[in-house]
Scaffold this motif. Structure first.
Motif, PDB file in Angstrom:
ATOM      1  N   GLY A 184      31.215 -34.624  27.248  1.00 44.91           N
ATOM      2  CA  GLY A 184      31.235 -36.019  27.452  1.00 44.91           C
ATOM      3  C   GLY A 184      30.304 -35.835  29.094  1.00 44.91           C
ATOM      4  O   GLY A 184      29.172 -37.105  29.128  1.00 44.91           O
ATOM      5  N   CYS A 185      30.741 -35.418  29.800  1.00 44.14           N
ATOM      6  CA  CYS A 185      30.487 -35.568  31.228  1.00 44.14           C
ATOM      7  C   CYS A 185      29.247 -34.748  31.714  1.00 44.14           C
ATOM      8  O   CYS A 185      28.612 -35.738  32.563  1.00 44.14           O
ATOM      9  CB  CYS A 185      31.628 -35.347  32.488  1.00 44.14           C
ATOM     10  N   ALA A 186      28.765 -34.616  30.940  1.00 42.75           N
ATOM     11  CA  ALA A 186      27.499 -33.672  31.280  1.00 42.75           C
ATOM     12  C   ALA A 186      26.627 -34.567  29.935  1.00 42.75           C
ATOM     13  O   ALA A 186      24.986 -34.272  30.196  1.00 42.75           O
ATOM     14  CB  ALA A 186      27.501 -32.225  30.676  1.00 42.75           C
ATOM     15  N   SER A 187      26.580 -35.650  29.406  1.00 43.16           N
ATOM     16  CA  SER A 187      25.285 -36.008  28.481  1.00 43.16           C
ATOM     17  C   SER A 187      24.859 -37.378  29.215  1.00 43.16           C
ATOM     18  O   SER A 187      23.600 -37.681  28.588  1.00 43.16           O
ATOM     19  CB  SER A 187      26.712 -37.118  27.378  1.00 43.16           C
ATOM     20  N   THR A 188      24.661 -37.068  29.903  1.00 42.33           N
ATOM     21  CA  THR A 188      23.460 -37.734  31.422  1.00 42.33           C
ATOM     22  C   THR A 188      23.301 -37.178  31.815  1.00 42.33           C
ATOM     23  O   THR A 188      23.235 -37.095  33.458  1.00 42.33           O
ATOM     24  CB  THR A 188      23.755 -39.682  31.714  1.00 42.33           C
ATOM     25  N   PRO A 189      22.355 -35.755  31.604  1.00 38.61           N
ATOM     26  CA  PRO A 189      21.381 -35.060  32.483  1.00 38.61           C
ATOM     27  C   PRO A 189      20.465 -35.752  33.057  1.00 38.61           C
ATOM     28  O   PRO A 189      20.395 -36.983  32.840  1.00 38.61           O
ATOM     29  CB  PRO A 189      20.617 -34.703  31.802  1.00 38.61           C
ATOM     30  N   PRO A 190      20.155 -35.155  34.664  1.00 37.42           N
ATOM     31  CA  PRO A 190      19.196 -35.701  35.229  1.00 37.42           C
ATOM     32  C   PRO A 190      17.983 -36.222  34.182  1.00 37.42           C
ATOM     33  O   PRO A 190      17.716 -35.734  33.425  1.00 37.42           O
ATOM     34  CB  PRO A 190      18.811 -35.233  36.110  1.00 37.42           C
ATOM     35  N   PRO A 191      17.371 -37.443  34.883  1.00 35.80           N
ATOM     36  CA  PRO A 191      15.214 -38.170  34.140  1.00 35.80           C
ATOM     37  C   PRO A 191      14.652 -36.536  34.059  1.00 35.80           C
ATOM     38  O   PRO A 191      13.868 -36.707  32.834  1.00 35.80           O
ATOM     39  CB  PRO A 191      15.137 -38.659  35.437  1.00 35.80           C
ATOM     40  N   LYS A 192      14.294 -35.722  34.809  1.00 33.67           N
ATOM     41  CA  LYS A 192      13.802 -34.502  34.521  1.00 33.67           C
ATOM     42  C   LYS A 192      14.360 -33.500  33.466  1.00 33.67           C
ATOM     43  O   LYS A 192      14.950 -33.652  33.490  1.00 33.67           O
ATOM     44  CB  LYS A 192      13.282 -33.819  35.405  1.00 33.67           C
ATOM     45  N   PRO A 193      13.548 -32.970  32.650  1.00 35.22           N
ATOM     46  CA  PRO A 193      14.482 -32.981  30.946  1.00 35.22           C
ATOM     47  C   PRO A 193      15.139 -30.788  32.192  1.00 35.22           C
ATOM     48  O   PRO A 193      13.849 -30.518  33.242  1.00 35.22           O
ATOM     49  CB  PRO A 193      13.077 -32.070  30.220  1.00 35.22           C
ATOM     50  N   TYR A 194      15.677 -30.462  31.493  1.00 32.81           N
ATOM     51  CA  TYR A 194      16.347 -29.801  32.469  1.00 32.81           C
ATOM     52  C   TYR A 194      14.846 -28.115  32.141  1.00 32.81           C
ATOM     53  O   TYR A 194      15.139 -27.637  30.615  1.00 32.81           O
ATOM     54  CB  TYR A 194      18.037 -29.294  32.044  1.00 32.81           C
ATOM     55  N   VAL A 195      14.770 -27.295  32.910  1.00 35.37           N
ATOM     56  CA  VAL A 195      14.491 -25.769  32.661  1.00 35.37           C
ATOM     57  C   VAL A 195      14.981 -24.851  33.402  1.00 35.37           C
ATOM     58  O   VAL A 195      15.184 -24.648  34.787  1.00 35.37           O
ATOM     59  CB  VAL A 195      12.934 -26.288  33.605  1.00 35.37           C
ATOM     60  N   PRO A 196      15.374 -24.396  33.188  1.00 36.46           N
ATOM     61  CA  PRO A 196      16.698 -22.884  33.348  1.00 36.46           C
ATOM     62  C   PRO A 196      16.081 -21.925  34.240  1.00 36.46           C
ATOM     63  O   PRO A 196      14.578 -21.559  34.192  1.00 36.46           O
ATOM     64  CB  PRO A 196      17.139 -22.152  31.855  1.00 36.46           C
ATOM     65  N   VAL A 197      16.021 -21.385  35.367  1.00 40.43           N
ATOM     66  CA  VAL A 197      15.917 -20.561  36.733  1.00 40.43           C
ATOM     67  C   VAL A 197      16.923 -19.600  36.455  1.00 40.43           C
ATOM     68  O   VAL A 197      17.743 -19.225  36.271  1.00 40.43           O
ATOM     69  CB  VAL A 197      16.280 -21.737  37.655  1.00 40.43           C
ATOM     70  N   ASP A 198      15.828 -18.992  35.796  1.00 35.57           N
ATOM     71  CA  ASP A 198      16.357 -17.303  35.858  1.00 35.57           C
ATOM     72  C   ASP A 198      16.670 -16.582  37.009  1.00 35.57           C
ATOM     73  O   ASP A 198      15.736 -16.016  37.105  1.00 35.57           O
ATOM     74  CB  ASP A 198      15.360 -16.802  34.671  1.00 35.57           C
ATOM     75  N   THR A 199      17.929 -16.717  37.460  1.00 36.03           N
ATOM     76  CA  THR A 199      18.239 -15.837  38.673  1.00 36.03           C
ATOM     77  C   THR A 199      18.627 -14.332  39.361  1.00 36.03           C
ATOM     78  O   THR A 199      18.660 -13.811  39.862  1.00 36.03           O
ATOM     79  CB  THR A 199      19.306 -16.729  38.723  1.00 36.03           C
ATOM     80  N   GLY A 200      18.534 -14.145  37.543  1.00 34.11           N
ATOM     81  CA  GLY A 200      19.014 -12.845  37.032  1.00 34.11           C
ATOM     82  C   GLY A 200      20.424 -12.212  37.170  1.00 34.11           C
ATOM     83  O   GLY A 200      20.761 -11.124  37.496  1.00 34.11           O
ATOM     84  N   HIS A 201      20.835 -13.584  36.999  1.00 35.73           N
ATOM     85  CA  HIS A 201      22.813 -12.982  37.869  1.00 35.73           C
ATOM     86  C   HIS A 201      22.780 -13.401  36.213  1.00 35.73           C
ATOM     87  O   HIS A 201      23.078 -14.046  35.458  1.00 35.73           O
ATOM     88  CB  HIS A 201      23.340 -14.330  38.727  1.00 35.73           C
ATOM     89  N   ALA A 202      24.337 -12.568  36.100  1.00 32.39           N
ATOM     90  CA  ALA A 202      25.369 -14.029  34.908  1.00 32.39           C
ATOM     91  C   ALA A 202      25.802 -14.723  35.248  1.00 32.39           C
ATOM     92  O   ALA A 202      25.954 -14.971  36.712  1.00 32.39           O
ATOM     93  CB  ALA A 202      26.099 -12.398  34.492  1.00 32.39           C
ATOM     94  N   PHE A 203      26.416 -15.461  34.516  1.00 29.23           N
ATOM     95  CA  PHE A 203      27.341 -16.713  34.597  1.00 29.23           C
ATOM     96  C   PHE A 203      28.904 -15.915  35.740  1.00 29.23           C
ATOM     97  O   PHE A 203      29.999 -15.960  34.605  1.00 29.23           O
ATOM     98  CB  PHE A 203      27.644 -17.709  34.154  1.00 29.23           C
ATOM     99  N   LEU A 204      28.652 -15.032  36.625  1.00 22.99           N
ATOM    100  CA  LEU A 204      30.503 -14.174  36.417  1.00 22.99           C
ATOM    101  C   LEU A 204      29.691 -14.097  38.522  1.00 22.99           C
ATOM    102  O   LEU A 204      28.879 -13.589  38.806  1.00 22.99           O
ATOM    103  CB  LEU A 204      29.796 -12.372  36.360  1.00 22.99           C
ATOM    104  N   TRP A 205      30.817 -14.026  39.119  1.00 22.65           N
ATOM    105  CA  TRP A 205      31.099 -14.052  40.504  1.00 22.65           C
ATOM    106  C   TRP A 205      32.115 -12.887  40.354  1.00 22.65           C
ATOM    107  O   TRP A 205      33.252 -13.085  39.978  1.00 22.65           O
ATOM    108  CB  TRP A 205      31.665 -15.019  40.969  1.00 22.65           C
ATOM    109  N   GLU A 206      32.154 -12.072  41.106  1.00 25.42           N
ATOM    110  CA  GLU A 206      33.269 -11.368  42.154  1.00 25.42           C
ATOM    111  C   GLU A 206      33.759 -12.278  42.900  1.00 25.42           C
ATOM    112  O   GLU A 206      33.749 -12.465  44.214  1.00 25.42           O
ATOM    113  CB  GLU A 206      33.006 -10.200  42.418  1.00 25.42           C
ATOM    114  N   VAL A 207      34.890 -12.432  43.310  1.00 28.78           N
ATOM    115  CA  VAL A 207      36.298 -12.323  43.909  1.00 28.78           C
ATOM    116  C   VAL A 207      36.675 -11.289  45.177  1.00 28.78           C
ATOM    117  O   VAL A 207      37.681 -11.135  44.004  1.00 28.78           O
ATOM    118  CB  VAL A 207      36.768 -13.875  43.378  1.00 28.78           C
ATOM    119  N   LYS A 208      37.197 -11.094  46.231  1.00 27.04           N
ATOM    120  CA  LYS A 208      37.648 -10.181  46.883  1.00 27.04           C
ATOM    121  C   LYS A 208      38.415 -11.015  47.838  1.00 27.04           C
ATOM    122  O   LYS A 208      38.125 -11.857  48.756  1.00 27.04           O
ATOM    123  CB  LYS A 208      37.275  -9.122  47.654  1.00 27.04           C
TER     124      LYS A 208
END
Length: 313
Positions: free
Chosen positions: A19-43
Motif C-alpha cells: 500500500g505504501c508503495a502504491s504511489t510511485p515516482p512520476p517517471k516510470p520505474y526502469v530497473p538498474v541491473d547492478t549485478g548484485h543479488a538483493f543480498l547483503w553480508e553483515v560482519k
C-alpha cells in the motif's frame, strides 16, 4: 463479505508495504541491473565473531518468477539458522482469522463511513467498485483491516500468491535442511501493532494506499524487477517514496522505520553469537536511509551487497 481465510497472506502483504508503495515516482520505474543479488553480508564490527546474510524479501510472487541467485543459495547453505519476521508455518490460520476479526471489527452500531475522512471514503468507494466489492461489506471493519483486504484481493487478481514469496521458499528449505528458525516478530504482534495504530493514522494509511494511480499488481511487478536487478535504490524509491511527504511520513514511521530499529537490534544480538544467520525480511525494511543496511552500518558493522553469482565467503 468474503471470508478472511488467508490472514497470514494479508498480514505479510500489508507489512511489506504494498500500500505504501502504491504511489510511485512520476517517471516510470526502469530497473538498474547492478549485478548484485538483493543480498547483503553483515560482519560483526565489535569482535564477537558473528555473521549474517540479509535478504530483502518479496512476500508474494507468481509461480516460478522469483528464482534465487547462486550467491543467495550459497549463503543460505552455509548459514546455521534462518531468521524471519514471522514463521508463517507456526501460525494457526483459524486463530489468526479470529484475532484479526476481533481486533479489526468496529464496535456494534459503528460504520467505517462514520470514521473515515470524506476524501478517504470517496477513494475507498472508487477502489471497491473497481474490484467488485460492495462497500457495505467493508463498513464493519477498521481501516487497517480494510487496507489488508483490498491489497491482497487485487494482488491475487493479478496472479500473485503468498506461497510463492522469498520468505516461504527459505522456510521450506530450512525445514528440509533441519535448520533452526528464529522469529524477529510474531504474527500476533504484527496484528496488534496495526490494530493499535491511532484512528487518525489508520485513516491516513488507508488513504495513502488508495490514492495510487498504479494498480497493486503493477507495483509489485516493479518491486520484483528491482529485486531481480539488485537495485536497492530503485526499491527504496518504489516502497518509500511517500515518506518524503510530511503528511504521510507518520505512516512510514509506523509500518517501517519504528520496526526497523527493533529488527536491527535483533540482528545485532544475533551478531554477538559466533555463528552465521540468514535473515529474510521484507525488502522495504532493508533499503533507504532508515533501513536495516543503514542502521547496521551505523551500529559499526561491516555491510556489503553481494554479487549475484559470487560465492559467500
Amino acid at each position: 463479505m468474503k471470508r478472511l481465510s488467508l490472514l497470514p497472506s494479508l498480514l505479510l502483504t500489508a507489512l511489506l508495504g504494498v500500500g505504501c508503495a502504491s504511489t510511485p515516482p512520476p517517471k516510470p520505474y526502469v530497473p538498474v541491473d547492478t549485478g548484485h543479488a538483493f543480498l547483503w553480508e553483515v560482519k560483526d564490527g565489535h569482535g564477537r565473531g558473528g555473521t549474517a546474510y540479509l535478504v530483502g524479501s518479496i512476500h508474494m510472487g507468481k509461480t516460478g518468477e522469483l528464482a534465487l541467485p547462486p550467491s543467495m543459495e550459497a549463503a543460505f547453505a552455509k548459514s546455521d539458522a534462518l531468521v524471519v519476521e514471522v514463521d508463517v508455518n507456526k501460525v494457526d490460520p483459524a486463530a489468526m482469522q479470529k484475532l484479526a476479526l476481533e481486533l479489526g471489527r468496529l464496535p456494534d452500531g459503528q460504520r467505517l463511513s462514520q470514521r473515515l475522512d470524506p476524501i478517504t471514503m470517496t477513494l475507498l468507494g472508487r477502489a471497491a467498485q473497481r474490484m467488485g466489492l460492495p462497500v457495505s461489506n467493508l463498513e464493519p471493519l477498521r481501516p487497517w483491516l480494510v487496507g489488508m483486504v483490498l491489497s491482497v484481493t487485487e494482488l491475487q487478481q493479478a496472479g500473485y500468491k503468498q506461497g510463492e514469496g522469498i520468505d516461504r521458499a527459505f522456510l521450506a528449505r530450512a525445514h528440509d535442511a533441519g535448520k533452526s528458525i528464529v522469529e524477529l516478530e510474531t504474527a500476533e504482534g504484527q496484528l496488534r501493532m496495526l490494530a493499535g495504530t491511532p484512528d487518525e493514522l489508520q485513516d491516513l494509511m488507508l488513504r495513502d494506499q488508495l490514492r495510487r494511480t498504479t494498480a497493486p499488481g503493477t507495483v509489485l511487478d516493479q518491486l520484483v524487477a528491482a529485486w531481480k536487478a539488485g537495485d536497492a535504490d530503485g526499491m527504496a524509491s518504489l516502497v518509500l517514496d511517500g515518506a518524503n511527504e510530511p503528511t504521510y511520513l507518520p505512516v512510514y514511521e509506523r509500518i517501517f522505520f519504528e520496526r526497523n530499529v527493533q529488527m536491527a537490534s535483533g540482528v545485532d544480538a544475533l551478531l554477538a553469537q559466533p555463528s552465521t544467520h540468514f535473515v529474510v525480511v521484507g525488502a522495504g525494511h532493508v533499503v533507504g536511509p532508515k533501513g536495516l543496511v543503514a542502521l547496521l552500518r551505523q551500529q559499526g558493522h561491516t555491510v556489503r551487497q553481494l554479487d549475484r553469482n559470487a560465492a559467500a565467503e
